[in-house]
Scaffold this motif. Structure first.
Motif, mmCIF file in Angstrom:
data_model
loop_
_atom_site.group_PDB
_atom_site.id
_atom_site.type_symbol
_atom_site.label_atom_id
_atom_site.label_comp_id
_atom_site.label_asym_id
_atom_site.label_seq_id
_atom_site.Cartn_x
_atom_site.Cartn_y
_atom_site.Cartn_z
ATOM 1 N N GLU A 194 0.810 -1.213 0.000
ATOM 2 C CA GLU A 194 0.000 0.000 0.000
ATOM 3 C C GLU A 194 0.849 1.271 0.000
ATOM 4 O O GLU A 194 0.325 2.363 -0.185
ATOM 5 N N LEU A 195 2.157 1.131 0.207
ATOM 6 C CA LEU A 195 3.028 2.294 0.306
ATOM 7 C C LEU A 195 3.475 2.789 -1.066
ATOM 8 O O LEU A 195 3.643 2.006 -2.001
ATOM 9 N N THR A 196 3.677 4.077 -1.169
ATOM 10 C CA THR A 196 4.337 4.627 -2.356
ATOM 11 C C THR A 196 5.820 4.323 -2.267
ATOM 12 O O THR A 196 6.333 3.907 -1.208
ATOM 13 N N LEU A 197 6.536 4.552 -3.356
ATOM 14 C CA LEU A 197 7.989 4.356 -3.325
ATOM 15 C C LEU A 197 8.619 5.309 -2.317
ATOM 16 O O LEU A 197 9.570 4.938 -1.614
ATOM 17 N N GLY A 198 8.096 6.529 -2.223
ATOM 18 C CA GLY A 198 8.615 7.464 -1.233
ATOM 19 C C GLY A 198 8.405 6.964 0.185
ATOM 20 O O GLY A 198 9.305 7.052 1.031
ATOM 21 N N ASP A 199 7.217 6.422 0.451
ATOM 22 C CA ASP A 199 6.941 5.836 1.769
ATOM 23 C C ASP A 199 7.892 4.686 2.060
ATOM 24 O O ASP A 199 8.397 4.549 3.182
ATOM 25 N N LEU A 200 8.125 3.854 1.057
ATOM 26 C CA LEU A 200 9.008 2.702 1.211
ATOM 27 C C LEU A 200 10.432 3.150 1.503
ATOM 28 O O LEU A 200 11.122 2.583 2.361
ATOM 29 N N SER A 201 10.869 4.183 0.796
ATOM 30 C CA SER A 201 12.205 4.736 1.019
ATOM 31 C C SER A 201 12.337 5.266 2.446
ATOM 32 O O SER A 201 13.343 5.012 3.130
ATOM 33 N N HIS A 202 11.325 5.991 2.915
ATOM 34 C CA HIS A 202 11.357 6.527 4.279
ATOM 35 C C HIS A 202 11.331 5.402 5.315
ATOM 36 O O HIS A 202 11.998 5.489 6.349
ATOM 37 N N LEU A 203 10.551 4.355 5.047
ATOM 38 C CA LEU A 203 10.482 3.232 5.976
ATOM 39 C C LEU A 203 11.853 2.575 6.123
ATOM 40 O O LEU A 203 12.300 2.289 7.235
ATOM 41 N N TYR A 204 12.520 2.346 4.977
ATOM 42 C CA TYR A 204 13.853 1.723 5.041
ATOM 43 C C TYR A 204 14.821 2.614 5.816
ATOM 44 O O TYR A 204 15.544 2.149 6.705
ATOM 45 N N ALA A 205 14.841 3.911 5.494
ATOM 46 C CA ALA A 205 15.742 4.837 6.183
ATOM 47 C C ALA A 205 15.402 4.946 7.662
ATOM 48 O O ALA A 205 16.288 5.223 8.489
ATOM 49 N N GLY A 206 14.128 4.708 8.017
ATOM 50 C CA GLY A 206 13.684 4.869 9.397
ATOM 51 C C GLY A 206 13.850 3.651 10.275
ATOM 52 O O GLY A 206 13.534 3.719 11.476
ATOM 53 N N LEU A 207 14.321 2.541 9.724
ATOM 54 C CA LEU A 207 14.532 1.356 10.564
ATOM 55 C C LEU A 207 15.587 1.647 11.627
ATOM 56 O O LEU A 207 16.628 2.235 11.347
ATOM 57 N N ALA A 208 15.329 1.220 12.847
ATOM 58 C CA ALA A 208 16.198 1.573 13.974
ATOM 59 C C ALA A 208 17.509 0.802 13.972
ATOM 60 O O ALA A 208 18.546 1.326 14.378
ATOM 61 N N LYS A 209 17.464 -0.442 13.532
ATOM 62 C CA LYS A 209 18.646 -1.293 13.641
ATOM 63 C C LYS A 209 19.424 -1.326 12.332
ATOM 64 O O LYS A 209 18.895 -1.734 11.290
ATOM 65 N N ASP A 210 20.694 -0.915 12.399
ATOM 66 C CA ASP A 210 21.539 -0.967 11.214
ATOM 67 C C ASP A 210 21.680 -2.399 10.702
ATOM 68 O O ASP A 210 21.833 -2.617 9.502
ATOM 69 N N LYS A 213 18.940 -2.981 8.263
ATOM 70 C CA LYS A 213 19.156 -2.239 7.018
ATOM 71 C C LYS A 213 20.288 -2.868 6.196
ATOM 72 O O LYS A 213 20.196 -2.951 4.969
ATOM 73 N N LYS A 214 21.332 -3.313 6.877
ATOM 74 C CA LYS A 214 22.456 -3.946 6.170
ATOM 75 C C LYS A 214 22.035 -5.265 5.528
ATOM 76 O O LYS A 214 22.436 -5.573 4.411
ATOM 77 N N ALA A 215 21.225 -6.029 6.251
ATOM 78 C CA ALA A 215 20.774 -7.315 5.712
ATOM 79 C C ALA A 215 19.918 -7.107 4.472
ATOM 80 O O ALA A 215 20.042 -7.854 3.487
#
Length: 334
Positions: A194-210, A213-215
């Motif tokens: 349901e997310l836009t690409l912008g939402d998806l980008s923000h979600l990835y950047a907003g994950l708390a654990k590096d 994100k690295k995985a």
């Protein structure tokens, strides 16, 4: 500051203005049809490469033709479609990787409802509001459809019931609240769709654990900063394409990070120039993604064929050096 005094002019007058500025128009009937379909204002962005630089009267260079301008417009339109096709593949793949990693890792189909998985500055409640609104709007739409079905006089009660069941399954955003009471919001794998690409980008950047994100980035053979930067960049490019704006010779307002390690395939010419302000860098990062997610796709060949078909287009304005397609990056296969 000054008052705006430019007059409104019709298509016939637009053609007269172009001729007055020195543009050669061989077939005025075709030019009129084109301007009726594509506004003079939109086309003006494609006129600039054929006009004398810094001329306040917008005079065209000697030999400039209306056909050259329309061909540039058509090239840009086809380029945007090609870029959008690749962005779609990337977007779908990133959704899948995020879902396939975070759901199983936290053993929770509703993993995104855990506030601790996101950074403090991430707009977490906006994410929840987005999904809640999607479900609410879809549910209201279903209720309106159900009312229309109930009022139909040419259907039996059994047919109406069957039709409403089918309507309820047409989207998960309506199926979930019609079927489940807890939790209030749909599971993560559906939420991501349901997310836009912008939402998806923000979600990835907003994950708390590096580590998370690295995985996710490793699934694409990328570092965490590269994937974050490239998703932001593709969001901007997608918006340009979605609004049918000029792309081919645009100087980007956002500069994607470039690979710093030789382990990541990248054009040699961009390693030397480090130019990341033109469309050449965009098609390079899209080709990188395509090699990871769909290596047998013809996207690269379609891109090269498009540029060869419109050989008159100045590829240097796109950030390409001469013979760029012979760089080893563009013959890379997996």
């Amino acid at each position: 500051m000054r008052n705006f005094t430019k007059p409104v002019i019709d298509v016939e007058q637009q053609i007269a203005v172009l001729k007055q500025r020195g543009l050669s128009i061989q077939n005025e009937a075709k030019a009129k049809l084109f301007l009726q379909s594509v506004s003079f204002f939109r086309l003006s962005a494609y006129m600039r490469p054929y006009q004398i630089n810094h001329d306040p009267t917008h005079r065209f260079r000697s030999g400039a033709t209306f056909k050259q301008i329309t061909q540039t417009y058509e090239f840009d339109r086809k380029l945007r479609l090609l870029v959008m096709a690749a962005i779609e593949r990337v977007e779908v793949s990133v959704r899948a990787v995020v879902s396939n990693y975070l759901g199983p890792k936290y053993n929770n189909p509703h993993w995104y409802l855990d506030r601790k998985l996101f950074k403090q500055h991430y707009a977490y409640y906006r994410l929840l509001q987005t999904i809640d609104r999607k479900q609410s709007d879809s549910l209201k739409s279903y209720q309106r459809e159900s009312q229309r079905i109930d009022k139909a006089r040419d259907k039996s009660a059994q047919d109406k019931k069957a039709l409403k069941v089918r309507r309820a399954k047409e989207s998960y955003a309506r199926h979930y609240p019609l079927t489940y009471s807890e939790p209030d919001l749909m599971p993560g794998w559906a939420m991501l769709e349901e997310l836009t690409l912008g939402d998806l980008s923000h979600l990835y950047a907003g994950l708390a654990k590096d580590a998370d994100k690295k995985a996710i980035a490793r699934a694409f053979g990328l570092s965490m900063p590269l994937l974050e930067s490239w998703l932001k960049t593709l969001t901007t490019i997608r918006n340009i394409c979605a609004h049918h704006s000029r792309l081919w010779n645009r100087e980007l307002g956002i500069k994607p990070e470039l690979p710093k390690h030789s382990s990541i395939a990248w054009p040699d010419y961009q390693q030397s120039t480090r130019d990341n302000t033109r469309v050449a860098v965009i098609v390079s990062l899209l080709q990188y993604f395509m090699l990871q997610i769909s290596p047998h796709d013809d996207w690269k060949n379609d891109l090269i064929a498009l540029l060869n078909t419109y050989a008159e287009i100045d590829q240097a304005r796109m950030g390409f050096p001469e013979d760029w397609q012979y760089d080893p990056f563009w013959s890379t296969t997996i």
